[in-house]
Write an enzyme that holds these catalytic residues in place. Structure first.
Site, PDB file in Angstrom:
ATOM      1  N   ASP A 104      -2.915 -57.048 -70.055  1.00  0.00           N
ATOM      2  CA  ASP A 104      -2.974 -57.245 -71.477  1.00  0.00           C
ATOM      3  C   ASP A 104      -3.633 -56.582 -72.302  1.00  0.00           C
ATOM      4  O   ASP A 104      -4.537 -55.695 -71.764  1.00  0.00           O
ATOM      5  CB  ASP A 104      -3.514 -58.769 -71.637  1.00  0.00           C
ATOM      6  CG  ASP A 104      -2.847 -59.840 -70.885  1.00  0.00           C
ATOM      7  OD1 ASP A 104      -1.620 -59.641 -70.446  1.00  0.00           O
ATOM      8  OD2 ASP A 104      -3.389 -61.038 -70.644  1.00  0.00           O
TER       9      ASP A 104
HETATM   10  N1  URA Z   1      -4.259 -62.128 -65.897  1.00  0.00           N
HETATM   11  C1  URA Z   1      -3.971 -62.164 -67.248  1.00  0.00           C
HETATM   12  O1  URA Z   1      -4.331 -63.240 -67.874  1.00  0.00           O
HETATM   13  N2  URA Z   1      -4.163 -60.999 -67.975  1.00  0.00           N
HETATM   14  C2  URA Z   1      -4.311 -59.882 -67.489  1.00  0.00           C
HETATM   15  O2  URA Z   1      -4.410 -58.991 -68.274  1.00  0.00           O
HETATM   16  C3  URA Z   1      -4.089 -59.493 -66.303  1.00  0.00           C
HETATM   17  C4  URA Z   1      -4.151 -60.649 -65.464  1.00  0.00           C
END
Ligand code: URA
Length: 258
Positions: A104
């Site tokens: 993310d």
């Molecule tokens: N899980 C998430 O919620 N975000 C990420 O960036 C990676 C795994």
């Protein structure tokens, strides 16, 4: 390997196919000491010597970078408006690099960048169960059953429960720092008060998976950082935004043992 001169030059970062065609026409390229003007000529990538304006070009069929992804950058190959993780790789030769999997925008940590589609497929394929380990700072009191819930799978609103995840909680900041000798982590820990610190290992890569798993338990992830993917472990010498090539050992472990 034998490939066309224009592909060789485009793969090596000298422009698009049409741009390198013009470059060849302009007489800037020599092949084994002779100027070439035919961009369709076949090159032996191992044995031929190509010079662009007198400078030797090295050809890489594949490139493999470990990036310490900083927060605030999107995990995409290209974007019209925003800087992407690929834009951070300044020394890239290949134009076809992509991130393996997705973090993310606000997640930091380990990201593999390559143009090796087979390796990417291998690491991301759900049937291979490649482990990914993260540290999560979490607010909201987790229940005592959270460990069992994570192990048994959680309903995060998808068709199926999440695959079993390993969860452990660190009782103190010094416990975390003993294991994760990461300077950035020390700074991050000082930015957040009253958080629960968890290490979580998952084998899938669903959208916002970790955040949604904690949310299903009534908690909120306020900081997330990935430390490993299979045998590949984030190099603590890399500051956020920095990257390096994978070592031969790292690459062969990723290819052979996952
Ligand atoms: N899980 C998430 O919620 N975000 C990420 O960036 C990676 C795994």
């Amino acid at each position: 390997m034998k490939i066309r001169l224009d592909k060789y030059l485009a793969d090596s970062g000298f422009g698009t196919r049409s741009e390198v065609k013009l470059l060849v026409k302009s007489g800037s390229i020599s092949l084994n000491g002779n100027v070439v003007k035919d961009s369709g000529i076949k090159i032996d990538t191992e044995n031929d010597e190509i010079l662009v304006r007198g400078k030797r070009v090295g050809y890489s069929e594949y490139e493999y970078y470990m990036l310490h992804k900083p927060a605030g950058i999107i995990t995409a190959s290209r974007d019209k408006n925003e800087k992407t993780v690929i834009d951070l790789i300044k020394s890239k030769k290949r134009r076809d690099l992509f991130p393996v999997g997705r973090l993310d925008r606000d997640t930091e940590g380990l990201l593999l960048i390559t143009n090796d589609g087979d390796l990417s497929h291998h690491l991301l394929s759900p049937s291979k169960h490649v482990s990914k380990t993260y540290l999560a700072f979490v607010t909201g009191e987790p229940s005592e059953d959270i460990y069992t819930h994570f192990k048994e799978g959680i309903d995060i609103g998808d068709d199926t429960l999440t695959k079993p995840a390993e969860l452990r909680r660190f009782a103190s900041v010094s416990d975390v720092l003993n294991i994760y000798n990461d300077k950035v982590l020390e700074d991050r820990l000082s930015e957040y008060n009253d958080v629960y610190i968890f290490e979580i290992t998952i084998t899938e890569g669903r959208y916002h998976e970790i955040k949604r798993m904690f949310e299903a338990e009534g908690c909120e992830v306020v900081y997330l950082k990935r430390y490993s993917m299979g045998s590949l472990i984030l190099d603590f010498n890399l500051a956020p935004g920095e990257y390096r090539l994978l070592t031969d050992t790292e690459l062969s472990s990723l290819k052979n043992k996952e």
